[in-house]
Design a protein around this motif. Structure first.
Motif, PDB file in Angstrom:
ATOM      1  N   ASP B  70       0.830  -1.197   0.000  1.00 55.60           N
ATOM      2  CA  ASP B  70       0.000   0.000   0.000  1.00 55.60           C
ATOM      3  C   ASP B  70       0.875   1.262   0.000  1.00 55.60           C
ATOM      4  O   ASP B  70       0.604   2.222  -0.724  1.00 55.60           O
ATOM      5  CB  ASP B  70      -0.929  -0.031   1.225  1.00 55.60           C
ATOM      6  CG  ASP B  70      -1.773   1.219   1.297  1.00 55.60           C
ATOM      7  OD1 ASP B  70      -2.519   1.455   0.330  1.00 55.60           O
ATOM      8  OD2 ASP B  70      -1.664   1.968   2.300  1.00 55.60           O
ATOM      9  N   VAL B  71       1.923   1.245   0.818  1.00 55.40           N
ATOM     10  CA  VAL B  71       2.809   2.414   0.887  1.00 55.40           C
ATOM     11  C   VAL B  71       3.520   2.631  -0.451  1.00 55.40           C
ATOM     12  O   VAL B  71       3.573   3.749  -0.976  1.00 55.40           O
ATOM     13  CB  VAL B  71       3.844   2.234   2.032  1.00 55.40           C
ATOM     14  CG1 VAL B  71       4.912   3.319   1.948  1.00 55.40           C
ATOM     15  CG2 VAL B  71       3.146   2.275   3.384  1.00 55.40           C
ATOM     16  N   ASP B  73       2.563   1.657  -3.339  1.00 53.47           N
ATOM     17  CA  ASP B  73       1.560   2.050  -4.322  1.00 53.47           C
ATOM     18  C   ASP B  73       1.272   3.548  -4.239  1.00 53.47           C
ATOM     19  O   ASP B  73       1.138   4.229  -5.254  1.00 53.47           O
ATOM     20  CB  ASP B  73       0.271   1.245  -4.088  1.00 53.47           C
ATOM     21  CG  ASP B  73      -0.791   1.568  -5.122  1.00 53.47           C
ATOM     22  OD1 ASP B  73      -0.493   1.398  -6.323  1.00 53.47           O
ATOM     23  OD2 ASP B  73      -1.900   2.008  -4.736  1.00 53.47           O
ATOM     24  N   ARG B  74       1.209   4.060  -2.988  1.00 53.84           N
ATOM     25  CA  ARG B  74       0.943   5.492  -2.835  1.00 53.84           C
ATOM     26  C   ARG B  74       2.134   6.326  -3.347  1.00 53.84           C
ATOM     27  O   ARG B  74       1.952   7.380  -3.940  1.00 53.84           O
ATOM     28  CB  ARG B  74       0.628   5.822  -1.378  1.00 53.84           C
ATOM     29  CG  ARG B  74      -0.818   5.459  -1.025  1.00 53.84           C
ATOM     30  CD  ARG B  74      -1.196   5.957   0.348  1.00 53.84           C
ATOM     31  NE  ARG B  74      -0.686   5.072   1.395  1.00 53.84           N
ATOM     32  CZ  ARG B  74      -0.191   5.495   2.556  1.00 53.84           C
ATOM     33  NH1 ARG B  74      -0.117   6.784   2.822  1.00 53.84           N
ATOM     34  NH2 ARG B  74       0.242   4.622   3.459  1.00 53.84           N
ATOM     35  N   ALA B  77       1.946   6.198  -7.111  1.00 53.19           N
ATOM     36  CA  ALA B  77       0.870   7.064  -7.609  1.00 53.19           C
ATOM     37  C   ALA B  77       1.383   8.493  -7.733  1.00 53.19           C
ATOM     38  O   ALA B  77       1.051   9.209  -8.689  1.00 53.19           O
ATOM     39  CB  ALA B  77      -0.329   6.998  -6.658  1.00 53.19           C
ATOM     40  N   ARG B  78       2.195   8.912  -6.778  1.00 55.27           N
ATOM     41  CA  ARG B  78       2.738  10.273  -6.865  1.00 55.27           C
ATOM     42  C   ARG B  78       3.733  10.405  -8.016  1.00 55.27           C
ATOM     43  O   ARG B  78       3.792  11.435  -8.679  1.00 55.27           O
ATOM     44  CB  ARG B  78       3.395  10.650  -5.535  1.00 55.27           C
ATOM     45  CG  ARG B  78       2.328  10.861  -4.457  1.00 55.27           C
ATOM     46  CD  ARG B  78       2.887  11.468  -3.200  1.00 55.27           C
ATOM     47  NE  ARG B  78       3.682  12.665  -3.470  1.00 55.27           N
ATOM     48  CZ  ARG B  78       4.320  13.333  -2.510  1.00 55.27           C
ATOM     49  NH1 ARG B  78       4.247  12.913  -1.247  1.00 55.27           N
ATOM     50  NH2 ARG B  78       5.025  14.400  -2.816  1.00 55.27           N
ATOM     51  N   ASP B  81       1.909  10.981 -11.150  1.00 56.85           N
ATOM     52  CA  ASP B  81       1.172  12.249 -11.230  1.00 56.85           C
ATOM     53  C   ASP B  81       2.116  13.342 -11.747  1.00 56.85           C
ATOM     54  O   ASP B  81       3.047  13.747 -11.051  1.00 56.85           O
ATOM     55  CB  ASP B  81       0.651  12.595  -9.836  1.00 56.85           C
ATOM     56  CG  ASP B  81       0.020  13.977  -9.800  1.00 56.85           C
ATOM     57  OD1 ASP B  81      -0.101  14.616 -10.881  1.00 56.85           O
ATOM     58  OD2 ASP B  81      -0.357  14.420  -8.700  1.00 56.85           O
ATOM     59  N   ASP B  84       3.014  16.213  -9.510  1.00 57.17           N
ATOM     60  CA  ASP B  84       3.696  15.993  -8.236  1.00 57.17           C
ATOM     61  C   ASP B  84       5.126  16.531  -8.323  1.00 57.17           C
ATOM     62  O   ASP B  84       5.808  16.372  -9.332  1.00 57.17           O
ATOM     63  CB  ASP B  84       3.728  14.489  -7.934  1.00 57.17           C
ATOM     64  CG  ASP B  84       4.266  14.220  -6.548  1.00 57.17           C
ATOM     65  OD1 ASP B  84       3.443  14.173  -5.609  1.00 57.17           O
ATOM     66  OD2 ASP B  84       5.505  14.076  -6.394  1.00 57.17           O
ATOM     67  N   ARG B 117       2.257  -0.628  -9.529  1.00 58.14           N
ATOM     68  CA  ARG B 117       1.044  -0.321  -8.773  1.00 58.14           C
ATOM     69  C   ARG B 117       0.673  -1.538  -7.929  1.00 58.14           C
ATOM     70  O   ARG B 117       1.193  -2.631  -8.130  1.00 58.14           O
ATOM     71  CB  ARG B 117      -0.117   0.026  -9.720  1.00 58.14           C
ATOM     72  CG  ARG B 117       0.083   1.254 -10.578  1.00 58.14           C
ATOM     73  CD  ARG B 117       0.507   2.479  -9.805  1.00 58.14           C
ATOM     74  NE  ARG B 117      -0.354   2.829  -8.693  1.00 58.14           N
ATOM     75  CZ  ARG B 117      -1.385   3.684  -8.766  1.00 58.14           C
ATOM     76  NH1 ARG B 117      -1.697   4.246  -9.905  1.00 58.14           N
ATOM     77  NH2 ARG B 117      -2.089   3.963  -7.684  1.00 58.14           N
ATOM     78  N   VAL B 203       5.568   9.644   2.295  1.00 54.67           N
ATOM     79  CA  VAL B 203       4.337   8.867   2.224  1.00 54.67           C
ATOM     80  C   VAL B 203       4.107   8.116   3.533  1.00 54.67           C
ATOM     81  O   VAL B 203       2.988   8.026   4.024  1.00 54.67           O
ATOM     82  CB  VAL B 203       4.399   7.878   1.038  1.00 54.67           C
ATOM     83  CG1 VAL B 203       3.238   6.906   1.067  1.00 54.67           C
ATOM     84  CG2 VAL B 203       4.412   8.646  -0.278  1.00 54.67           C
ATOM     85  N   HIS B 204       5.172   7.596   4.118  1.00 52.22           N
ATOM     86  CA  HIS B 204       5.055   6.820   5.349  1.00 52.22           C
ATOM     87  C   HIS B 204       6.289   7.113   6.204  1.00 52.22           C
ATOM     88  O   HIS B 204       7.304   6.408   6.126  1.00 52.22           O
ATOM     89  CB  HIS B 204       4.941   5.334   5.011  1.00 52.22           C
ATOM     90  CG  HIS B 204       4.625   4.469   6.196  1.00 52.22           C
ATOM     91  ND1 HIS B 204       3.373   4.459   6.800  1.00 52.22           N
ATOM     92  CD2 HIS B 204       5.382   3.584   6.894  1.00 52.22           C
ATOM     93  CE1 HIS B 204       3.389   3.601   7.812  1.00 52.22           C
ATOM     94  NE2 HIS B 204       4.595   3.058   7.907  1.00 52.22           N
TER      95      HIS B 204
END
Lengths: 360, 483
Positions: B70-71, B73-74, B77-78, B81, B84, B117, B203-204
């Motif tokens: 999940d981390v 993937d986030r 995603a950036r 973008d 970003d 992803r 992100v994390h």
């Protein structure tokens, strides 16, 4: 007199002149181009592929530059093979790669080119010098252009006591030291000539024995060819500093000759007090610096690959593309080493590494 | 000339003024970029190793794989973008350091990031672990007992600079097996790995201290020995000589995962060579040659093309040349330095002056080059930078023994052939040493979860800890509820 013979006679006369105009150089370059285009079939088809025809080539710099690898792949000659011809070959390493071959039906052009230039650039006025030669002789290496060059130096410019100190058994250090001692004693100028790597071996041997010499004024040293993996890689600064220290020859009198098997004319510097030294040649050779893929001349000040148009190359091709990197400098060019094949930056394979791996 | 400066790397627990910096200069189109890369002392390297290990113990090993995915993937995603800041940096500076065409890079990055992803990452894990939960805890083993996979105690990465953002592969692999990592930036692309470590920290934040990104000159000195001494796994990309030298320096107990030089090639069968299909295949082949100017380990060097179809191999080579000329308009080859240019010229000359059945197609001074050979020839590297060889063959089967000779260098083969032919040739090529077969056009775009060099990306990183049945059985009598 047939066309080829009159061309040859004119070429010899051209080399014998004291200089030439741009126009004179161009005229002879174009005549040689036409002659080679007509008689040297592989060269002609190369020119045709490059779109260079007799009509399109208007000045020496338009002549397509033949890469030195072509001397390995093809017989580049304008005269038919003769049993008496001399063949100079490049030093093929380990026998894997083919050796480049340069055919000389006669050596009069090569010899005149060498002696005219050598007298001016190395002898600087001296008629004959006692010479020590650090390279195998012509009998040992009949296909080496350097062996022939040094034999010519000895026969045309060497005093009677000149000697070769590289025997099949290796370096004759005692003999060399005796000759150097004698020069010191008599005060007669001495000339030491040979491959750069042999001079490294001499310096190493002298250091090991704790010996050194102060050769008389007017003595000089000629080195050529670099180290070729035959000795340790000595930085040029250390090399010339070492020659001055161990033999007492000032760096202004340590001359480096830049020559190639694929040429019939050599370049020299005027000593190596300042590095890198500026190299230049006589009036019958001209050079360009090009961008390797397009063959276009590089902008002033940029580094480029050296192309030489050597009119003394009358049988093969006048104009060759080297693999040497150069840069223009006042009075000539700087030689900045070989254009090593680019090493791939990552996991894609570059040719050089592949060849190395395949040979292993 | 305009000068911009970037500080690269990622150094948890170290202030910028505590370390020495080295400047790597890059120039393009009148812009000079100076990238400062950190050089650590042996003591700093040791402390750094301890720090990332400690942080991973607390924050990374305690995360279930699903959360790690999940981390990542986030973060990805950036990177996808285009507004970003990280993505903007990448689009602005990667073309400067690599010299690659900016549009080619932008497309390349998007295509590449897409394979990281969440669904692709889950597939990536599933590719190696039938039950991904073994990465989180002990799972029942079919033979009895239970088994759990542990990642390396310290994973050291040594990256190459041929493909921008190459470091993402090994960084993601390390994260998925919960390994603390220290990576060495490539001098030719010293940017992306540091950015990714910082992005992950945004992100994390607990992950900020689990990764470090450093640099050293060449093979490095005692500081690198200090690092290697602490590494239990070293993953390295580069030339075989570099890798061999690296292996010498590792402790006997360290696991070494080298990704050395490879040599890609393609096969085009007669079925793909009618007047309609051949130009399309040639276009795809040209894309494989163009991407990253052939610098990938998967990039093609030779296309072997079958005779006997309406479009003969020589005509295919002409199509390929035309497509490369087209692509030059859209994605220009990067400017070559003198040594690279000399290598290309040397390769072209070897074709020009070689045997009579070889020709060079197109102008010699074009920023691409196709050599056509009419008789079977060895699989050998070209000069890269969009220089490609096309070889006409009577049957594709003839190619198998030829490529088998380069077994150590084989990896990717692109194939254009019918389904039956694809499987038949794949068997022959696999036996010869090929580890990846793709469509032509996808050679330089490996899919998510591919087995890089035929190995398991994640399994190669872990060690398995087993609880044998005997231990389970022996524990029973000690239970409080034992009779």
């Amino acid at each position: 007199m047939d066309k080829a013979a009159s061309l040859l006679a004119d070429l010899l006369a051209f080399i014998a002149m004291d200089g030439c105009t741009d126009k004179q150089f161009d005229q002879l370059a174009l005549r040689l181009f036409a002659y080679q285009y007509e008689n040297n079939a592989p060269f002609r088809s190369f020119c045709q592929r490059r779109g260079a025809t007799l009509r399109k080539v208007k000045t020496w710099s338009d002549i397509p530059a033949v890469p030195i690898d072509a001397f390995k792949a093809m017989e580049l000659r304008s005269e038919p093979a003769l049993p008496t011809e001399r063949v100079f070959m490049t030093s093929g390493t380990t026998g894997r790669a083919a050796r480049g071959r340069h055919f000389h039906p006669r050596l009069d052009v090569y010899d005149l080119s060498m002696t005219r230039n050598f007298a001016r650039r190395f002898m600087s006025g001296a008629q004959r010098l006692s010479m020590g030669i650090l390279f195998p002789d012509e009998q040992a290496m009949p296909n080496s252009s350097l062996a022939h060059y040094l034999a010519l130096a000895r026969s045309e410019f060497g005093a009677a006591d000149s000697r070769c100190f590289l025997t099949p058994e290796g370096l004759d250090l005692p003999g060399l030291c005796a000759a150097l001692e004698q020069a010191e004693r008599t005060g007669r100028a001495y000339a030491l000539l040979g491959a750069s790597f042999s001079l490294v071996h001499v310096m190493d041997a002298l250091r090991e024995q704790g010996r050194g010499f102060r050769l008389p004024a007017g003595s000089r040293i000629l080195d050529t060819g670099g180290y070729k993996g035959q000795s340790r890689e000595l930085p040029l600064e250390d090399f010339y500093a070492g020659l001055e220290e161990l033999l007492g020859v000032p760096r202004t009198h340590c001359i480096n000759m830049y020559g190639m098997t694929e040429l019939s004319t050599q370049f020299y510097d005027d000593g190596n007090a300042v590095l890198p030294s500026v190299k230049s040649g006589p009036h019958w050779i001209r050079s360009r610096l090009v961008e390797p893929v397009t063959g276009r001349s590089v902008a002033p000040g940029e580094r480029g690959i050296l192309v030489h148009c050597d009119l003394a190359n009358y049988n093969s091709v006048t104009t060759i593309l080297t693999e040497d990197v150069g840069q223009w400098a006042e009075g000539g060019f700087l030689l900045l080493g070989r254009a090593e094949g680019a090493v791939a930056k990552g996991c894609s394979l570059a040719v050089e590494e592949f060849v190395k791996a395949a040979a292993a | 000339m305009k000068v911009e400066r970037i500080t690269a790397g990622h150094l948890p627990g170290l202030r910028d003024d505590e370390v020495q910096w080295h400047v790597l200069p890059f120039e393009r189109d009148g812009l000079r970029l100076e990238v400062s890369v950190p050089m650590l002392t042996a003591a700093q390297m040791q402390a750094l190793a301890q720090r990332v290990r400690g942080a991973a113990d607390r924050h990374l090993r305690t995360m279930p794989v699903a959360e790690i995915i999940d981390v990542i993937d986030r973060a990805i995603a950036r990177l996808l973008d285009r507004n970003d800041p990280f993505r903007r940096e990448a689009e602005a500076w990667l073309p400067v350091v690599s010299g690659y065409d900016a549009d080619m890079l932008r497309l390349g990055l998007t295509g590449y990031f897409k394979t990281f992803r969440a669904p692709q990452l889950r597939r990536f894990v599933a590719e190696d672990f039938a039950n991904p939960a073994v990465l989180d805890g002990f799972q029942p083993a079919p033979k009895g007992g239970a088994v759990r996979a542990f990642g390396p105690d310290l994973l050291v990465h040594v990256w190459a600079g041929n493909v921008p953002a190459l470091s993402l592969w090994s960084l993601v692999c390390g994260l998925l097996v919960k390994a603390p990592g220290i990576g060495k930036l490539a001098s030719a692309e010293p940017l992306f790995a540091g950015w990714f470590a910082r992005l992950l920290a945004e992100v994390h934040p607990p992950l900020a201290d689990c990764l470090a990104v450093v640099w050293w000159r060449g093979a490095g000195g005692e500081e690198v020995d200090a690092l290697y001494a602490q590494a239990d796994t070293v993953l390295a990309y580069g030339g075989n000589d570099t890798l061999a030298a690296l292996r010498q320096r590792l402790p006997m107990t360290a696991r070494f995962l080298p990704h050395g030089h490879k040599l890609g090639f393609g096969l085009v069968g007669a079925a793909a060579l009618d007047a309609l299909k051949a130009p399309a295949v040639a276009r795809l082949a040209a894309w494989d040659v163009m991407r990253y100017d052939q610098q990938g380990c998967y990039s093609p060097h030779v296309f072997y093309v079958e005779r006997g179809a309406p479009v003969p191999p020589r005509a295919f080579a002409d199509y390929l040349a035309a497509e490369l000329a087209n692509l030059q308009q859209r994605f220009a080859r990067r400017p070559l330095d003198l040594a690279e240019g000399a290598a290309v010229a040397k390769w072209q000359q070897a074709v020009e002056w070689g045997s009579d059945d070889q020709v060079l197609i197109g102008p010699v001074d074009a920023p691409w080059s196709v050599a056509y050979g009419d008789s079977l020839q060895a699989l050998a590297p070209t000069a890269l930078y969009r220089t490609i060889t096309v070889v006409g063959v009577d049957r594709l089967d003839e190619v198998v023994p030829v490529v088998a000779k380069q077994r150590a260098f084989l990896q990717t083969a692109g194939i254009a052939a019918s389904p039956e032919e694809l499987y038949r040739l794949a068997s022959l090529l696999g036996a010869a040493g090929v580890t990846r077969i793709s469509a032509i056009g996808a050679m330089s775009m490996p899919e998510a979860g591919w087995h890089h060099d035929g190995r398991f990306n994640l399994i190669d990183l872990v060690r398995m800890t087993e609880i044998e049945q005997s231990a389970e059985a022996a524990a029973q009598p000690f239970a409080p509820y034992a009779d």
